[in-house]
Write a protein that holds these residues in place. Sequence first.
Motif, PDB file in Angstrom:
ATOM      1  N   ILE A 265       0.821  -1.204   0.000  1.00 30.39           N
ATOM      2  CA  ILE A 265       0.000   0.000   0.000  1.00 30.39           C
ATOM      3  C   ILE A 265       0.857   1.256   0.000  1.00 30.39           C
ATOM      4  O   ILE A 265       0.451   2.309  -0.510  1.00 30.39           O
ATOM      5  CB  ILE A 265      -0.956  -0.017   1.215  1.00 30.39           C
ATOM      6  N   SER A 308      -5.859   3.760  -1.916  1.00 30.17           N
ATOM      7  CA  SER A 308      -7.151   3.193  -1.514  1.00 30.17           C
ATOM      8  C   SER A 308      -7.493   1.978  -2.362  1.00 30.17           C
ATOM      9  O   SER A 308      -8.022   0.975  -1.852  1.00 30.17           O
ATOM     10  CB  SER A 308      -8.260   4.243  -1.650  1.00 30.17           C
ATOM     11  N   PHE A 311      -5.356  -0.830  -1.079  1.00 29.46           N
ATOM     12  CA  PHE A 311      -5.883  -1.288   0.203  1.00 29.46           C
ATOM     13  C   PHE A 311      -7.085  -2.214  -0.009  1.00 29.46           C
ATOM     14  O   PHE A 311      -7.181  -3.289   0.604  1.00 29.46           O
ATOM     15  CB  PHE A 311      -6.291  -0.080   1.053  1.00 29.46           C
ATOM     16  N   GLY A 340      -2.021  -2.047   7.244  1.00 29.17           N
ATOM     17  CA  GLY A 340      -2.550  -1.487   6.003  1.00 29.17           C
ATOM     18  C   GLY A 340      -3.250  -0.162   6.226  1.00 29.17           C
ATOM     19  O   GLY A 340      -3.072   0.790   5.448  1.00 29.17           O
ATOM     20  N   LEU A 344      -2.109   3.442   4.695  1.00 26.43           N
ATOM     21  CA  LEU A 344      -3.059   4.239   3.916  1.00 26.43           C
ATOM     22  C   LEU A 344      -3.109   5.672   4.425  1.00 26.43           C
ATOM     23  O   LEU A 344      -3.071   6.627   3.632  1.00 26.43           O
ATOM     24  CB  LEU A 344      -4.447   3.592   3.988  1.00 26.43           C
TER      25      LEU A 344
END
Length: 485
Positions: A265, A308, A311, A340, A344
Amino acid sequence: MGIVLKQSFNNLITTYLGFGIGALNTLVLYINFMREDYYGLVGFIVSTAMILMPLMSFGIHNTLVKFYSSYTNKDQDQFLTWMLLLPLFIILPSGLLCAFFYVQIGDFLSSKNEIVSNYIWYIFSIAAAAAYFEVFFAWSKVQFKTIFGNFMKEVFHRAGITILLIVLAYKIIDVHFFLKAMVVVYVLRMLIMSIYAFTLKAPRIMLSRKLPTNFSAVLKYTSLIIIAGSIATVLLDIDKVMIGKYVIIENIAYYSVAIYIATVIAVPARAMHQITYPMVAEMLNQKRYGDMKILYRKSSLTLFVVSSLLFLLIVCNLDSLYDMVKPSYRSGLYVVIFIGIAKLLDNCLGINNAILFNSDYYRLVLVLGVILVILAIVLNIIFIPMYGIHGAAIATFIASVAYAVLKMMVVKWKFEIQPFTSGSFKMFLLLILFFIGFYFWDFSFHPFINIILKSIIILLLYFICIYFLNISKDVTLAINKYIKS
């Protein structure tokens, strides 16, 4: 954003190539062809080396980027000469200390796992090689050339490890030779990077009694930025080191797989930062705060959109992914989710780190960072004995999120800018809707088929939403260019 998008895109491809090779290593080769205790040992060696790396580099890779554009001609050559020499003031004494106190260091690190005590020099060698690699990479960054350096940083050593794991699988070498060869890979990477950096700008060694202009500020910054580099690295790797100290070393293998999955990510931010760091340094030196504000918001939204998607693809396919590896590794599933989310959030802050660590306010961030590193260590001490690798994930999550939020608040306080726009709010709502819609169901096929089908559906719907809602003009423009081509 032209040069940023171009080099970021090239760096993104290179970084994902590296992560693809790393995924092969992490999810297939290590798991199937190396015992879990030795896999844990590899994770411990590399993580400990990465914690030491900012100290070994003396913070030069950050200092070089911040101050290079403030020097001209002859002063630049003298400045670069010192940038090459300063890491030795840490590396050489550290080597002597390691030699004199080898037994004591080994006893401390191997209190739970005796296997660690024989590999102290491996840790030191990788740390020193990684430190000078970052110096030479920074040397190329200030010339606004990041693609080759990013290839060496993300692909080279992983490809080298792949080759070693394959020959290990065929029993051409044993695990002890593998560990020695792993050190050689890191040293070779550093040497190749130095040759490339010197082809961009050949070093002209200039030492004189007169130090470069403003060198006291340089020394002050580099002495303090060691702490900044250490903070980021400690928050990333201290959990693996402490797992090795409190529970059996096999747990590092399970945790490493989970962390690797979650770290995907962070790839877009890593790719973008290679070019934005020197750009932000130049903007700050030239006091172009308006341009910096625009870049701050654009980078934040672009990274939010891209990360996003990553993720969602990872988290919504976790069950199927863990169905394809050994059952013992499944204990890392919730580790992926915790880490994660933290990655993010960090991506959503865009060039936040570049602004802080290239500004005069880095000292304030260092104080906050030291406090949060202490918090992370204390939380690991509390949670790892109680919850194992889940405890490490909780500790890292709390410390990482707190650090990210505090850094954003400092930028808002000192520069009166923040990264979020109305597009960020739309993106947040879209992320929640997709998570609710795709996390709780799977097809009843083979896990690999499940991942493919679910990912295709998420990708198609996601790009349709992003495009027609026009959440990010830069992303929409990139999609239009792709459609027209």
